[in-house]
Design a protein around this motif. Structure first.
Motif, PDB file in Angstrom:
ATOM      1  N   GLN A 473       0.865  -1.184   0.000  1.00 55.64           N
ATOM      2  CA  GLN A 473       0.000   0.000   0.000  1.00 55.64           C
ATOM      3  C   GLN A 473       0.899   1.229   0.000  1.00 55.64           C
ATOM      4  O   GLN A 473       1.819   1.343   0.815  1.00 55.64           O
ATOM      5  N   LYS A 474       0.603   2.142  -0.904  1.00 57.19           N
ATOM      6  CA  LYS A 474       1.371   3.390  -0.992  1.00 57.19           C
ATOM      7  C   LYS A 474       0.420   4.582  -0.954  1.00 57.19           C
ATOM      8  O   LYS A 474      -0.551   4.632  -1.706  1.00 57.19           O
ATOM      9  N   LYS A 475       0.732   5.510  -0.073  1.00 61.23           N
ATOM     10  CA  LYS A 475       0.043   6.795  -0.025  1.00 61.23           C
ATOM     11  C   LYS A 475       1.055   7.833  -0.523  1.00 61.23           C
ATOM     12  O   LYS A 475       2.080   8.063   0.131  1.00 61.23           O
ATOM     13  N   MET A 476       0.744   8.474  -1.638  1.00 60.46           N
ATOM     14  CA  MET A 476       1.719   9.335  -2.291  1.00 60.46           C
ATOM     15  C   MET A 476       1.099  10.700  -2.607  1.00 60.46           C
ATOM     16  O   MET A 476      -0.093  10.784  -2.928  1.00 60.46           O
ATOM     17  N   ASN A 477       1.902  11.733  -2.541  1.00 60.34           N
ATOM     18  CA  ASN A 477       1.450  13.042  -2.995  1.00 60.34           C
ATOM     19  C   ASN A 477       2.638  13.822  -3.527  1.00 60.34           C
ATOM     20  O   ASN A 477       3.790  13.577  -3.154  1.00 60.34           O
ATOM     21  N   ASN A 478       2.339  14.751  -4.431  1.00 59.63           N
ATOM     22  CA  ASN A 478       3.398  15.502  -5.105  1.00 59.63           C
ATOM     23  C   ASN A 478       2.864  16.872  -5.522  1.00 59.63           C
ATOM     24  O   ASN A 478       1.815  16.962  -6.166  1.00 59.63           O
ATOM     25  N   PHE A 479       3.568  17.918  -5.119  1.00 57.65           N
ATOM     26  CA  PHE A 479       3.296  19.253  -5.631  1.00 57.65           C
ATOM     27  C   PHE A 479       4.519  19.699  -6.410  1.00 57.65           C
ATOM     28  O   PHE A 479       5.650  19.657  -5.904  1.00 57.65           O
ATOM     29  N   ALA A 480       4.314  20.112  -7.665  1.00 61.14           N
ATOM     30  CA  ALA A 480       5.430  20.560  -8.509  1.00 61.14           C
ATOM     31  C   ALA A 480       5.075  21.899  -9.125  1.00 61.14           C
ATOM     32  O   ALA A 480       3.934  22.114  -9.555  1.00 61.14           O
ATOM     33  N   ASN A 481       6.043  22.790  -9.156  1.00 57.82           N
ATOM     34  CA  ASN A 481       5.848  24.115  -9.748  1.00 57.82           C
ATOM     35  C   ASN A 481       7.096  24.504 -10.540  1.00 57.82           C
ATOM     36  O   ASN A 481       8.219  24.359 -10.068  1.00 57.82           O
ATOM     37  N   ASN A 482       6.868  24.994 -11.749  1.00 59.34           N
ATOM     38  CA  ASN A 482       7.969  25.396 -12.618  1.00 59.34           C
ATOM     39  C   ASN A 482       7.673  26.778 -13.187  1.00 59.34           C
ATOM     40  O   ASN A 482       6.676  26.959 -13.883  1.00 59.34           O
ATOM     41  N   PHE A 483       8.493  27.779 -12.846  1.00 56.19           N
ATOM     42  CA  PHE A 483       8.301  29.072 -13.486  1.00 56.19           C
ATOM     43  C   PHE A 483       9.589  29.545 -14.122  1.00 56.19           C
ATOM     44  O   PHE A 483      10.696  29.179 -13.700  1.00 56.19           O
ATOM     45  N   SER A 484       9.433  30.364 -15.163  1.00 57.41           N
ATOM     46  CA  SER A 484      10.600  30.802 -15.919  1.00 57.41           C
ATOM     47  C   SER A 484      10.338  32.150 -16.570  1.00 57.41           C
ATOM     48  O   SER A 484       9.189  32.539 -16.822  1.00 57.41           O
ATOM     49  N   PHE A 485      11.426  32.852 -16.842  1.00 58.66           N
ATOM     50  CA  PHE A 485      11.413  34.073 -17.633  1.00 58.66           C
ATOM     51  C   PHE A 485      12.245  33.814 -18.882  1.00 58.66           C
ATOM     52  O   PHE A 485      13.370  33.300 -18.798  1.00 58.66           O
ATOM     53  N   SER A 486      11.695  34.172 -20.028  1.00 53.25           N
ATOM     54  CA  SER A 486      12.410  34.026 -21.291  1.00 53.25           C
ATOM     55  C   SER A 486      12.695  35.406 -21.856  1.00 53.25           C
ATOM     56  O   SER A 486      11.805  36.269 -21.886  1.00 53.25           O
ATOM     57  N   PHE A 487      13.926  35.598 -22.318  1.00 52.76           N
ATOM     58  CA  PHE A 487      14.369  36.883 -22.836  1.00 52.76           C
ATOM     59  C   PHE A 487      14.793  36.716 -24.295  1.00 52.76           C
ATOM     60  O   PHE A 487      15.660  35.886 -24.600  1.00 52.76           O
ATOM     61  N   ASP A 488      14.174  37.497 -25.166  1.00 58.08           N
ATOM     62  CA  ASP A 488      14.529  37.473 -26.579  1.00 58.08           C
ATOM     63  C   ASP A 488      15.514  38.606 -26.846  1.00 58.08           C
ATOM     64  O   ASP A 488      15.136  39.755 -27.086  1.00 58.08           O
ATOM     65  N   LEU A 489      16.802  38.280 -26.773  1.00 60.76           N
ATOM     66  CA  LEU A 489      17.864  39.276 -26.900  1.00 60.76           C
ATOM     67  C   LEU A 489      18.641  38.996 -28.180  1.00 60.76           C
ATOM     68  O   LEU A 489      19.818  38.673 -28.157  1.00 60.76           O
ATOM     69  N   ASP A 490      17.943  39.084 -29.275  1.00 59.87           N
ATOM     70  CA  ASP A 490      18.480  38.715 -30.570  1.00 59.87           C
ATOM     71  C   ASP A 490      19.962  39.097 -30.710  1.00 59.87           C
ATOM     72  O   ASP A 490      20.326  40.249 -30.476  1.00 59.87           O
ATOM     73  N   PRO A 491      20.859  38.145 -31.022  1.00 55.96           N
ATOM     74  CA  PRO A 491      20.626  36.777 -31.489  1.00 55.96           C
ATOM     75  C   PRO A 491      20.605  35.722 -30.388  1.00 55.96           C
ATOM     76  O   PRO A 491      20.774  34.543 -30.665  1.00 55.96           O
ATOM     77  N   VAL A 492      20.439  36.155 -29.135  1.00 57.92           N
ATOM     78  CA  VAL A 492      20.442  35.215 -28.015  1.00 57.92           C
ATOM     79  C   VAL A 492      19.038  35.104 -27.433  1.00 57.92           C
ATOM     80  O   VAL A 492      18.369  36.119 -27.199  1.00 57.92           O
ATOM     81  N   LYS A 493      18.602  33.868 -27.210  1.00 55.34           N
ATOM     82  CA  LYS A 493      17.376  33.615 -26.465  1.00 55.34           C
ATOM     83  C   LYS A 493      17.769  32.954 -25.159  1.00 55.34           C
ATOM     84  O   LYS A 493      18.390  31.892 -25.151  1.00 55.34           O
ATOM     85  N   LEU A 494      17.401  33.605 -24.051  1.00 51.69           N
ATOM     86  CA  LEU A 494      17.819  33.138 -22.734  1.00 51.69           C
ATOM     87  C   LEU A 494      16.593  32.834 -21.887  1.00 51.69           C
ATOM     88  O   LEU A 494      15.658  33.632 -21.835  1.00 51.69           O
ATOM     89  N   THR A 495      16.611  31.685 -21.227  1.00 52.89           N
ATOM     90  CA  THR A 495      15.547  31.312 -20.298  1.00 52.89           C
ATOM     91  C   THR A 495      16.163  30.984 -18.949  1.00 52.89           C
ATOM     92  O   THR A 495      17.147  30.233 -18.874  1.00 52.89           O
ATOM     93  N   ALA A 496      15.611  31.562 -17.902  1.00 53.78           N
ATOM     94  CA  ALA A 496      16.053  31.263 -16.536  1.00 53.78           C
ATOM     95  C   ALA A 496      14.828  30.862 -15.730  1.00 53.78           C
ATOM     96  O   ALA A 496      13.769  31.514 -15.826  1.00 53.78           O
ATOM     97  N   GLY A 497      14.947  29.789 -14.952  1.00 50.91           N
ATOM     98  CA  GLY A 497      13.783  29.292 -14.242  1.00 50.91           C
ATOM     99  C   GLY A 497      14.106  28.710 -12.890  1.00 50.91           C
ATOM    100  O   GLY A 497      15.272  28.480 -12.534  1.00 50.91           O
ATOM    101  N   TYR A 498      13.050  28.468 -12.145  1.00 49.34           N
ATOM    102  CA  TYR A 498      13.146  27.873 -10.810  1.00 49.34           C
ATOM    103  C   TYR A 498      12.107  26.763 -10.719  1.00 49.34           C
ATOM    104  O   TYR A 498      10.924  26.964 -11.026  1.00 49.34           O
ATOM    105  N   TYR A 499      12.573  25.589 -10.319  1.00 50.49           N
ATOM    106  CA  TYR A 499      11.687  24.430 -10.200  1.00 50.49           C
ATOM    107  C   TYR A 499      11.629  24.005  -8.745  1.00 50.49           C
ATOM    108  O   TYR A 499      12.660  23.783  -8.102  1.00 50.49           O
ATOM    109  N   TYR A 500      10.407  23.885  -8.242  1.00 53.65           N
ATOM    110  CA  TYR A 500      10.192  23.442  -6.862  1.00 53.65           C
ATOM    111  C   TYR A 500       9.273  22.228  -6.884  1.00 53.65           C
ATOM    112  O   TYR A 500       8.280  22.178  -7.620  1.00 53.65           O
TER     113      TYR A 500
END
Length: 879
Positions: A473-500
Motif C-alpha cells: 500500500q502506498k500513499k503518495m502526494n506531489n506538488f510541482a511548480n515550474n516558473f521561468s522568464f524568457s528573454f529574446d535578446l536577438d541573437p540570443v534567447k535566454l531562459t532562466a527558471g526555478y523548479y520546486y
C-alpha cells in the motif's frame, strides 16, 4: 442629338458613381475569417491561408488569425499550410451580405524536420534546429500503432529498451543501455511538461502505473539524453512528454468503442470546443475499460478508467491561462515470470502451463486472510491488482510582459492512493521429493500433498512451487511548480527558471507465501508430515507474513536552471544549459524482526513459525542531501532546409532510489549519486520521400545501483560503473502508396569497477560483462500500404537480440522476434480497425526471475515472456 448624348453620358456616369460604392459595400460585407490551430489547440502564427478561386492569400498574425475582405459571393476552397504540418483544405460557400467564420486545423507531419517540438528545450523549435535526439508521434500515429499499453508505444523509440510483458502497467524502460532494477529509473514521464509523479522508479509504483493513453492525448515527444537533465529531475536518460488536446472555436467530438478476443469492453470519448468564442476553450475526455487480460486469471483482470480535461482562457495577445484536472481509478493485473523449459535452446511451455496465456495469478487464491502478530488478521484481494486512485489538478499561465520578456508558470498537485496486489514466484518449481528433503528437511516419503479445495491427492509427479501474494500500500502526494522568464535578446534567447517540488511516499508491505501446483490457474496445496502429524501449510498458505515493511521516503527539490540559444549565423546555432539541484531526501524505515516470531496460533503447523513483524521495534530515521550541477553544451549546423547535424555533451545525475535509502538507512555514507556523462553526434535529413535521424552516443555512468528484492526479502544492494557506446537510427520513407518506418539500436553496455563480496562471503568479478537485460541490438520495422485512399494495412516487426538475466551473464535470454499486423478503413467520419499483436505466438523472454537464479527441476526455469497473440477491434466516429 448632341445635348441628348451629353445628357445620356452624364446619366450613365452618375449611375456608375452610385453603383460602385454600393457594389463595394456589398463586398465589404462578404468576409471570411478565423484562426489556424494545431492538434493541441494552440494557434499557429505565420501560417499561409489562401482562398482558391480568388487571388487572395494571407499570413496569420501573432494570434493565428486571418481575414479575407471583399469576397465575392460564391463557392471556394480555403487552404492552410505551414512548415511542419500537413496541408488542410475545406470547401466553403460565401453568400451576399454574409460573414463566414472558419477555424482551420493543421495536423503535424511527424516525418518533417520542420515539425515544432517543445520538450527538452526552453522554447519551441523545429526538429531540424533541435540539438537533441527526439522522436515525436501525433494522435493519429499513436492510434495507428494501436498500443496495448503506454510501454508498448514507447517500444517504437530507438535507444529505449522497453519490457512490456507485465501487462498494461508496471513495465520497465532502460534508456541507452543504463541497467537498473526496472521501472523508469533514468527517464521522466511527463504530462504537459510536468511529471506524472516526481520519481518514476518508486518501488512497485512505476511511472506508467499512473498514466493511460486515451483520446485526450494530442502528441508524444520523447527526448533521449541530451538536454533532459536540464529540464527534468533524475532524468539523464530522457524525457517522455505526453501533450493533451485543448479546445478550439469549432465544437469537435470523438467517440470510440473497442473490443478484443480476451473479453474487452472499452469506450473512449473526447469533447472539445469554445465556451466563449475566441476566448474560453475546453477539452474533456476519458475512458472506461474492463477485460479478462491476455493471460487468463479466471477473473476480470483490468477494470476502471479515467476522466481528464482542461479549460483555456486566451488573452488578446495570444497568451493564455489553462487549468487542468485528472481523475484515474483503474486496476490492472500485473504479470510476472512463469515456469518454462528449454528444449535444445528452444523455449517451450511445460506440461499443463501455456507459455503465451498462462499465469500464476489465479482466481483460486484471490482472497487472502491470515492471522497477524499481536492479534487480528490481515486481508488482501488479489483481484484488486495494481489499483491506483489518482486525483490531480494544475494550471499553466503564459504572459508576454514586453516585446523581449515572457513569463511562464505551471504547477500541479497530485494525490495517489495505490493498493498493489500481485503474485510473485518465490521458490521452485520443485519436484515433491526436492521440496521434502531440501525445503522441509525431511524424508521424501513422509509428506502428503492434497488440494485445499477438495482434499484430493496431488499427482506425485506434479511440480510444486511457492507463489507469493505481495501486498503493498502506498500513499503518495506531489506538488510541482515550474516558473521561468524568457528573454529574446536577438541573437540570443535566454531562459532562466526555478523548479520546486515536494513529494512523499508512505508504504506498507505484507507478503505471504502460497504453495501451489505448477499449471495454468494453479490451485492451493496443503502439505502434511504423516510421521509427525505436523502441517506445513494453513489453507494453502505456507509462510504467513514472511515479510513486513513500514517505511517513508520524501523529498523537497529546489532547483534553478538556465538555457541559452545563440543564433551565430543563419545556419549555425549554439545551445548551453545549466541546472543546480539543491534537494533534500528524508524518511524512516522499520527495523523488522526477520523470520523471528512464532505466532503460536496454529497448532502443529509451521506456517506461522517464522513471521516477520515491525511491531515493537524502533524506526531508523534518515536524511540525505543532494547538491549537484548538471550541464550541457551543443552546436547545430543546418546545411540547408532539409539537413542538419549536431554535437552535444551533457552531464546529469540520478539520486539514490527508494530501495537504496531503505537498505542503507543506518549508514548513508556508502550512497552516491549516479553520474551520467554523455557525448552524442546527431545527423538529420528529410527529403521528399525519405527521412533519417541518426545519433552516435557514448555514455559513462558512475555508481549505478542494483537493488532487486531477492527471494529472502533482502536487496542486492550492489554498485558499479557502466560504459556504453551505441548508434540509434530512426528512418521514415514513403513512395506512392507505401510507407516504411525502420528504427534500430546497436550498443555495447559493459560493467566496469564491478567486483566485491557476496552476502555469503564469496567474491564476484563482473568487469567487462554485458549489462543485464540490455540487448546489444534491437529494431522495429513497420511497412504500411494504402490499398486505397481510405483502406490501410500494416505489419509491425520487432527483433531483440539475446541478453542476460543477471550480472554474471550465466543465464541467457535468447533472441526473439514479434510480429503484429492490422487493417484500418475510413468511411466519411467513421474509422474501423482490427489490430493483432504477437501474431505468431512467439515466446519472447524479456526477463528471467531476478529473485531466483536456480531451479530444482533442472530443465525448468522461471522467466517472463511477452504476451500471447491478441486481436483487438475498434470503431471510432468523429463529430
Amino acid at each position: 442629338m448632341k445635348p441628348i448624348n451629353a445628357y445620356l453620358g452624364r446619366l450613365f456616369l452618375m449611375l456608375c458613381l452610385i453603383s460602385v460604392p454600393n457594389h463595394l459595400l456589398a463586398q465589404e460585407k462578404n468576409t471570411v475569417s478565423g484562426k489556424v490551430f494545431d492538434e493541441t489547440g494552440q494557434t499557429i502564427p505565420g501560417a499561409n491561408v489562401s482562398l482558391k478561386g480568388s487571388d487572395q492569400n494571407v499570413i496569420t498574425d501573432v494570434n493565428g488569425s486571418y481575414l479575407f475582405s471583399n469576397v465575392t459571393a460564391g463557392s471556394y476552397t480555403i487552404s492552410a499550410t505551414n512548415v511542419g504540418y500537413k496541408s488542410f483544405e475545406k470547401k466553403i460557400t460565401v453568400k451576399d451580405g454574409e460573414s463566414v467564420k472558419e477555424d482551420l486545423f493543421l495536423e503535424t507531419e511527424s516525418q518533417s524536420l520542420k515539425e515544432v517540438v517543445v520538450t527538452g528545450s526552453s522554447s519551441p523549435r523545429s526538429k531540424l534546429e533541435s540539438s537533441v535526439a527526439i522522436t515525436t508521434m501525433g494522435a493519429k500515429a499513436i492510434e495507428d500503432r494501436a498500443p496495448i499499453s503506454t510501454a508498448a508505444l514507447l517500444q517504437t523509440i530507438p535507444g529505449f529498451v522497453v519490457e512490456a510483458s507485465g501487462g498494461e502497467i508496471g513495465n520497465n524502460l532502460f534508456a541507452r543501455g543504463i541497467p537498473s532494477a526496472g521501472a523508469y529509473e533514468y527517464v521522466q514521464i511527463q504530462e504537459d511538461g510536468l511529471p506524472v509523479f516526481e520519481d518514476g522508479a518508486l518501488q512497485f509504483a512505476n511511472a506508467d502505473t499512473f498514466y493511460r493513453l486515451d483520446e485526450t492525448v494530442s502528441k508524444m515527444e520523447a527526448v533521449r539524453g541530451g538536454s533532459a537533465s536540464i529540464f527534468a529531475n533524475n532524468a539523464p536518460g530522457g524525457i517522455i512528454n505526453f501533450i493533451s488536446k485543448t479546445g478550439q472555436n469549432e465544437f469537435q467530438g470523438r467517440a470510440k468503442f473497442s473490443t478484443s478476443d480476451y473479453g474487452m469492453f472499452r469506450t473512449d470519448l473526447n469533447l472539445s470546443g469554445a465556451l466563449i468564442q475566441d476566448k474560453l476553450f475546453f477539452n474533456v475526455g476519458g475512458f472506461y475499460r474492463a477485460d479478462n487480460g491476455v493471460r487468463n486469471t479466471g477473473f476480470t483482470a483490468n477494470k476502471g478508467g479515467q476522466i481528464k480535461g482542461n479549460l483555456t482562457y486566451k488573452f488578446d495577445d495570444g497568451d493564455y491561462l489553462r487549468v487542468n484536472f485528472k481523475h484515474l481509478n483503474d486496476r490492472n493485473t500485473f504479470y510476472l515470470p512463469i515456469p518454462l523449459k528449454s528444449n535444445n535452446g528452444k523455449i517451450e511451455g511445460i506440461d499443463g502451463f501455456n507459455p503465451n496465456y498462462g499465469t500464476l495469478t489465479s482466481a483460486n487464491f484471490s482472497h487472502l486472510n491470515v492471522p497477524q502478530y499481536g492479534g487480528g488478521t490481515f486481508t488482501a484481494d488479489l483481484e484488486d491488482g495494481s489499483h491506483p486512485v489518482i486525483n490531480s489538478i494544475g494550471a499553466e499561465f503564459k504572459k508576454k510582459i514586453s516585446d523581449k520578456v515572457t513569463f511562464k508558470n505551471a504547477f500541479k498537485q497530485t494525490a495517489i492512493d495505490l493498493n498493489y496486489n500481485a503474485i510473485f514466484p518465490n521458490g521452485g518449481p520443485w519436484t515433491q521429493d526436492f521440496y521434502a528433503t531440501d525445503i522441509q528437511k525431511t524424508t521424501a516419503g513422509n509428506l502428503a500433498y492434497t488440494y485445499v479445495d477438495n482434499g484430493a491427492a496431488v499427482d506425485p509427479n506434479a511440480l510444486i512451487m511457492r507463489a507469493d501474494h505481495w501486498y503493498i500500500q502506498k500513499k503518495m502526494n506531489n506538488f510541482a511548480n515550474n516558473f521561468s522568464f524568457s528573454f529574446d535578446l536577438d541573437p540570443v534567447k535566454l531562459t532562466a527558471g526555478y523548479y520546486y517540488s515536494n513529494w512523499k511516499s508512505n508504504q506498507y508491505w505484507n507478503w505471504n507465501s502460497y504453495l501451489v501446483n505448477v499449471s495454468d490457474n494453479p490451485r492451493l496445496l496443503n502439505v502434511k508430515d504423516n510421521t509427525t502429524g505436523v502441517d506445513h501449510t494453513w489453507n494453502g498458505v505456507e509462510r504467513i507474513t514472511w515479510l513486513e515493511r513500514d517505511a517513508q521516503t520524501k523529498s523537497v527539490l529546489n532547483d534553478i536552471y538556465a538555457d541559452a540559444e545563440i543564433k551565430a549565423t543563419d545556419n549555425l546555432t549554439f545551445n548551453a544549459g545549466l541546472r543546480y539541484n539543491k534537494d533534500k531526501y528524508s524518511g524512516y524505515r522499520d527495523n523488522a524482526r526477520f523470520f523471528a516470531e512464532n505466532l503460536g496460533v496454529l497448532d502443529n503447523n509451521t506456517a506461522d513459525d517464522a513471521v516477520t513483524t515491525v511491531k515493537g521495534n524502533p524506526y531508523t530515521y534518515w536524511r540525505y542531501d543532494v547538491s549537484e550541477w548538471s550541464y550541457t553544451a551543443a552546436g547545430n549546423y543546418k546545411f540547408n532546409d532539409n539537413m542538419a547535424s549536431y554535437i552535444r555533451y551533457s552531464q546529469g545525475f540520478r539520486s539514490p532510489i527508494e530501495e537504496s535509502f531503505y537498505d542503507n538507512a543506518a549508514d548513508l555514507s556508502k550512497l552516491e549519486n549516479t553520474k551520467v556523462n554523455q557525448l552524442e553526434l546527431g545527423y538529420k535529413y528529410s527529403g521528399s520521400f525519405f527521412t533519417v535521424n541518426a545519433n552516435v552516443f557514448h555514455m559513462n555512468l558512475k555508481n549505478v545501483a542494483f537493488t532487486d528484492i531477492l527471494s529472502d526479502g533482502s536487496s542486492e544492494n550492489k554498485f558499479a560503473d557502466v560504459n556504453n557506446i551505441g548508434l540509434e537510427v530512426e528512418t521514415n520513407a514513403r513512395y506512392e502508396m507505401v510507407k516504411l518506418n525502420f528504427t534500430f539500436t546497436v550498443q555495447k553496455p559493459e560493467y566496469d569497477k564491478f567486483t566485491g563480496t557476496n552476502a555469503d562471503g564469496s567474491t564476484f568479478d563482473f568487469n567487462g560483462n554485458t549489462a543485464r537485460r540490455i540487448p546489444k541490438f534491437f529494431c522495429n520495422l513497420r511497412p504500411e500500404v494504402d490499398i486505397t485512399k481510405d483502406f490501410t494495412a500494416y505489419v509491425q516487426f520487432s527483433y531483440y537480440d539475446k541478453k542476460f538475466t543477471n550480472q554474471d551473464n550465466k543465464q541467457v535470454l535468447p533472441a526473439y522476434k514479434e510480429v503484429g499486423a492490422g487493417l484500418n478503413y475510413t468511411y466519411n467520419n467513421l474509422r474501423f480497425a482490427v489490430d493483432t499483436s504477437n501474431l505468431f505466438n512467439e515466446i519472447g523472454l524479456t526477463e528471467g526471475d531476478p529473485r531466483q537464479t536456480t531451479s530444482a527441476a533442472s530443465d525448468v526455469f522461471m522467466a517472463r515472456p511477452i504476451l500471447g497473440r491478441a486481436f483487438r477491434f475498434s470503431v471510432a466516429v468523429n463529430f
